[in-house]
Design a protein around this motif. Structure first.
Motif, PDB file in Angstrom:
ATOM      1  N   ASN A 105       0.811  -1.214   0.000  1.00 28.02           N
ATOM      2  CA  ASN A 105       0.000   0.000   0.000  1.00 28.02           C
ATOM      3  C   ASN A 105       0.848   1.270   0.000  1.00 28.02           C
ATOM      4  OD1 ASN A 105       0.924  -0.541   2.564  1.00 28.02           O
ATOM      5  ND2 ASN A 105      -0.844   0.349   3.601  1.00 28.02           N
ATOM      6  N   GLY A 106       2.129   1.170  -0.277  1.00 28.86           N
ATOM      7  CA  GLY A 106       2.983   2.359  -0.396  1.00 28.86           C
ATOM      8  C   GLY A 106       3.483   2.867   0.950  1.00 28.86           C
ATOM      9  N   TYR A 107       3.945   4.121   0.915  1.00 32.09           N
ATOM     10  CA  TYR A 107       4.594   4.687   2.093  1.00 32.09           C
ATOM     11  C   TYR A 107       3.566   5.143   3.115  1.00 32.09           C
ATOM     12  CZ  TYR A 107       8.382   4.794  -1.240  1.00 32.09           C
ATOM     13  OH  TYR A 107       9.287   4.447  -2.177  1.00 32.09           O
ATOM     14  N   THR A 108       3.976   5.119   4.379  1.00 29.78           N
ATOM     15  CA  THR A 108       3.108   5.559   5.469  1.00 29.78           C
ATOM     16  C   THR A 108       3.947   6.206   6.557  1.00 29.78           C
ATOM     17  OG1 THR A 108       1.537   4.865   7.162  1.00 29.78           O
ATOM     18  CG2 THR A 108       3.253   3.293   6.568  1.00 29.78           C
ATOM     19  N   SER A 109       3.347   7.105   7.306  1.00 31.18           N
ATOM     20  CA  SER A 109       4.055   7.757   8.425  1.00 31.18           C
ATOM     21  C   SER A 109       3.837   7.020   9.730  1.00 31.18           C
ATOM     22  CB  SER A 109       3.577   9.206   8.565  1.00 31.18           C
ATOM     23  OG  SER A 109       2.169   9.240   8.834  1.00 31.18           O
ATOM     24  N   ASP A 110       3.108   5.897   9.676  1.00 38.29           N
ATOM     25  CA  ASP A 110       2.886   5.124  10.904  1.00 38.29           C
ATOM     26  C   ASP A 110       4.219   4.574  11.410  1.00 38.29           C
ATOM     27  OD1 ASP A 110       0.200   5.576  10.716  1.00 38.29           O
ATOM     28  OD2 ASP A 110      -0.205   3.719   9.597  1.00 38.29           O
ATOM     29  N   ALA A 111       4.354   4.601  12.731  1.00 34.90           N
ATOM     30  CA  ALA A 111       5.597   4.103  13.348  1.00 34.90           C
ATOM     31  C   ALA A 111       5.251   3.140  14.476  1.00 34.90           C
ATOM     32  CB  ALA A 111       6.438   5.267  13.888  1.00 34.90           C
ATOM     33  N   VAL A 112       6.171   2.242  14.755  1.00 35.20           N
ATOM     34  CA  VAL A 112       5.987   1.262  15.839  1.00 35.20           C
ATOM     35  C   VAL A 112       7.286   1.152  16.624  1.00 35.20           C
ATOM     36  CG1 VAL A 112       4.230  -0.079  14.594  1.00 35.20           C
ATOM     37  CG2 VAL A 112       6.678  -0.631  14.335  1.00 35.20           C
ATOM     38  N   LEU A 113       7.192   0.547  17.800  1.00 38.98           N
ATOM     39  CA  LEU A 113       8.369   0.248  18.606  1.00 38.98           C
ATOM     40  C   LEU A 113       9.014  -1.046  18.125  1.00 38.98           C
ATOM     41  CD1 LEU A 113       6.948   1.098  22.143  1.00 38.98           C
ATOM     42  CD2 LEU A 113       8.802   2.300  20.979  1.00 38.98           C
ATOM     43  N   SER A 114      10.324  -1.096  18.207  1.00 37.89           N
ATOM     44  CA  SER A 114      11.063  -2.310  17.866  1.00 37.89           C
ATOM     45  C   SER A 114      12.262  -2.436  18.787  1.00 37.89           C
ATOM     46  CB  SER A 114      11.515  -2.286  16.399  1.00 37.89           C
ATOM     47  OG  SER A 114      12.429  -1.215  16.190  1.00 37.89           O
ATOM     48  N   SER A 115      12.804  -3.632  18.872  1.00 34.76           N
ATOM     49  CA  SER A 115      13.952  -3.883  19.750  1.00 34.76           C
ATOM     50  C   SER A 115      14.956  -4.770  19.030  1.00 34.76           C
ATOM     51  CB  SER A 115      13.497  -4.541  21.057  1.00 34.76           C
ATOM     52  OG  SER A 115      12.883  -5.790  20.807  1.00 34.76           O
ATOM     53  N   PHE A 116      16.193  -4.664  19.463  1.00 34.36           N
ATOM     54  CA  PHE A 116      17.259  -5.471  18.858  1.00 34.36           C
ATOM     55  C   PHE A 116      18.399  -5.575  19.855  1.00 34.36           C
ATOM     56  CE2 PHE A 116      20.915  -5.698  15.682  1.00 34.36           C
ATOM     57  CZ  PHE A 116      20.778  -7.048  15.508  1.00 34.36           C
ATOM     58  N   SER A 117      18.912  -6.765  20.074  1.00 33.60           N
ATOM     59  CA  SER A 117      20.015  -6.967  21.018  1.00 33.60           C
ATOM     60  C   SER A 117      20.940  -8.045  20.481  1.00 33.60           C
ATOM     61  CB  SER A 117      19.481  -7.368  22.400  1.00 33.60           C
ATOM     62  OG  SER A 117      20.548  -7.503  23.318  1.00 33.60           O
ATOM     63  N   THR A 118      22.262  -7.851  20.703  1.00 31.93           N
ATOM     64  CA  THR A 118      23.247  -8.834  20.242  1.00 31.93           C
ATOM     65  C   THR A 118      24.303  -9.063  21.309  1.00 31.93           C
ATOM     66  OG1 THR A 118      24.618  -7.127  19.215  1.00 31.93           O
ATOM     67  CG2 THR A 118      22.963  -8.185  17.818  1.00 31.93           C
ATOM     68  N   LEU A 119      24.843 -10.261  21.296  1.00 35.20           N
ATOM     69  CA  LEU A 119      26.012 -10.615  22.109  1.00 35.20           C
ATOM     70  C   LEU A 119      27.012 -11.239  21.160  1.00 35.20           C
ATOM     71  CD1 LEU A 119      27.317 -10.840  24.934  1.00 35.20           C
ATOM     72  CD2 LEU A 119      26.319 -13.135  25.090  1.00 35.20           C
ATOM     73  N   LEU A 120      28.167 -10.556  20.971  1.00 35.32           N
ATOM     74  CA  LEU A 120      29.142 -10.968  19.964  1.00 35.32           C
ATOM     75  C   LEU A 120      30.473 -11.254  20.628  1.00 35.32           C
ATOM     76  CD1 LEU A 120      30.041 -11.290  16.965  1.00 35.32           C
ATOM     77  CD2 LEU A 120      30.562  -8.844  16.983  1.00 35.32           C
TER      78      LEU A 120
END
Length: 467
Positions: A105-120
């Motif tokens: 449906n193309g571009y939107t200004s809606d935003a959501v929370l996201s998370s990301f974690s790493t152990l290297l």
């Protein structure tokens, strides 16, 4: 040495300042002076700190090879997820990646929370000799810092010992000038009384007064020079108060015995230059190895969360959920394997760096050669000064004895009316100079002995004989 003796005599005999006599509360031996200076002098403490810094740097280098590198990161973001298919260049981490599917449906200004974690985690399995060269370089730097400390320590000991001897000669000269002042004062009192009684011409009284004034000026200047030298010695002791007395009996009564020494490679100055050359060579080897790759064992764990659903509706659109539930991890992954990265073109850069370091090594080698020539010259000069000082010290007692006899005879002739006041004042000046020469001659033997051993690189013999 002869010019230096003349300068000391002129400084003592020709300048002026007020004399202040005070009782020093402490007696400071040469050994105590050197020990105190070693404990407190800033430059020595600075060299010790440099040794510790080199050791800490070596420990840090070892940790880089012996322990795995482990990093952890976590992030929680509120962002949109618009994207298109294709690739992009990361530009050293400045590009911001977007994760997720392409929305129909193309571009939107809606935003959501996201998370990301790493152990290297990563560990250098193979380093193609870089570890060994880095260890050699760290060891060479510690040795250079230690040699620099030993050089600074040795040179400071020599400087303190020489300042101690100079302080002694100025203080002894002050005693001679006080004695000379007392002698002329007594001489003036007698002449003034006899002139007032009409037994001597008035000109004799005037000349005696002039000699007394001159002796006072010399005494005042001797006091100033002695105090200045004591302040300089106190500064070398780390800023101690100059309220101390020095032990002079040993240096005024005995003479040192010189045992043959040869210049050794252990001379602290030469040793420092030698270690600096070794450190530079080790640096060259480390540079040559630095362009080689490392084979890394790597492992990683990571997890992701997002407020965008994995499923789409009938129209193909992803469902958005802007609540905090987007922070919860929804996907977990792991990775293990071997990696390597080799910047092959670095070989051209490191080649030039190695050449630059080689030129520095050559520069350090020439500085070592210059230092060796300088030490050889110092040894020859010290030999000449020592031999000359021994000859002078043999003549000084003869000069003093003759001056004392001349003064006694001139005084007797003047008291008997057989000579003028000019002859008597000349004999007093001759006696004063002979007394000063006696002090300087004895002190110069010790100072030239110190300089001989300083050129050798070991003043232990001087310190033992000075006790």
């Amino acid at each position: 040495m002869h010019k230096y003796i003349v300068k000391i005599m002129l400084a003592i005999l020709l300048c002026s300042q007020q004399a202040v006599s005070q009782q020093m509360p402490k007696v400071l031996s040469l050994d105590e002076a050197i020990s105190r200076s070693i404990e407190t002098y800033p430059s020595i403490r600075a060299k010790l700190a440099e040794i510790q810094a080199s050791k800490a740097e070596a420990a840090a280098s070892r940790v880089g090879y012996t322990l795995p590198a482990i990093s952890f990161q976590a992030q929680a973001l509120y962002a949109t997820s618009n994207q298109v298919r294709g690739t992009f260049f990361p530009n050293e981490g400045t590009a911001i990646p977007t994760s997720g599917g392409i929305k129909v449906n193309g571009y939107t200004s809606d935003a959501v929370l996201s998370s990301f974690s790493t152990l290297l985690g990563s560990y250098k399995l193979v380093n193609f000799g870089k570890k060994k060269t880095d260890e050699t370089l760290s060891k060479a730097r510690i040795e250079q810092a230690s040699a620099d400390y030993e050089r600074e320590l040795f040179e400071h000991k020599v400087e303190v010992a020489d300042a101690y001897l100079l302080t002694l000669v100025f203080q002894d000269a002050l005693k001679v000038q006080q004695k000379n002042f007392d002698r002329i004062q007594a001489f003036y009192s007698v002449i003034h009384a006899t002139a007032a009684a009409g037994l001597r011409p008035g000109v004799d009284s005037s000349m005696a007064a002039a000699e007394l004034s001159k002796a006072s000026v010399v005494l005042l200047e001797s006091q100033k020079i002695a105090e200045q030298q004591k302040i300089k010695l106190a500064e070398l002791l780390g800023g101690e108060s100059p309220n101390f007395e020095l032990v002079s009996d040993k240096f005024n009564v005995t003479l040192p015995v010189y045992n043959v020494h040869n210049i050794q490679q252990e001379n602290p100055l030469l040793k420092f230059y030698e270690k600096r050359i070794g450190s530079s060579i080790a640096q060259t080897q480390a540079i040559r190895k630095s362009y080689l790759p490392s084979i890394m064992a790597r492992g990683a764990l990571w997890a992701r969360g997002s407020g965008i659903s994995d499923r789409t509706d009938d129209a193909g659109n992803f469902a958005y959920n802007s609540s905090l539930s987007g922070l919860k991890f929804r996907a977990y992954d792991y990775m293990a394997g071997l990696t390597t990265l080799w910047n092959i073109s670095d070989v051209f850069r490191t080649k030039q760096q190695a050449r630059s370091q080689q030129y520095l090594t050559e520069s350090y080698q020439q500085q070592f050669n210059e230092a060796r020539l300088r030490v050889d010259g110092q040894m020859q000069t010290a030999d000449l000064q020592y031999a000359s000082s021994l000859k002078v010290v043999e003549q000084a007692p003869i000069q003093l004895s003759a001056a004392q006899a001349a003064y006694a005879q001139a005084d007797a002739r003047y008291q008997a009316g057989l000579s003028t006041v000019v002859e008597l004042t000349q004999s007093i000046a001759l006696l004063n100079r002979a007394e000063i020469d006696q002090i300087i001659a004895h002190n110069n033997v010790w100072r030239s002995f110190l300089q001989k051993l300083a050129a050798v690189g070991d003043i232990t013999d001087f310190l033992n004989q000075a006790k």
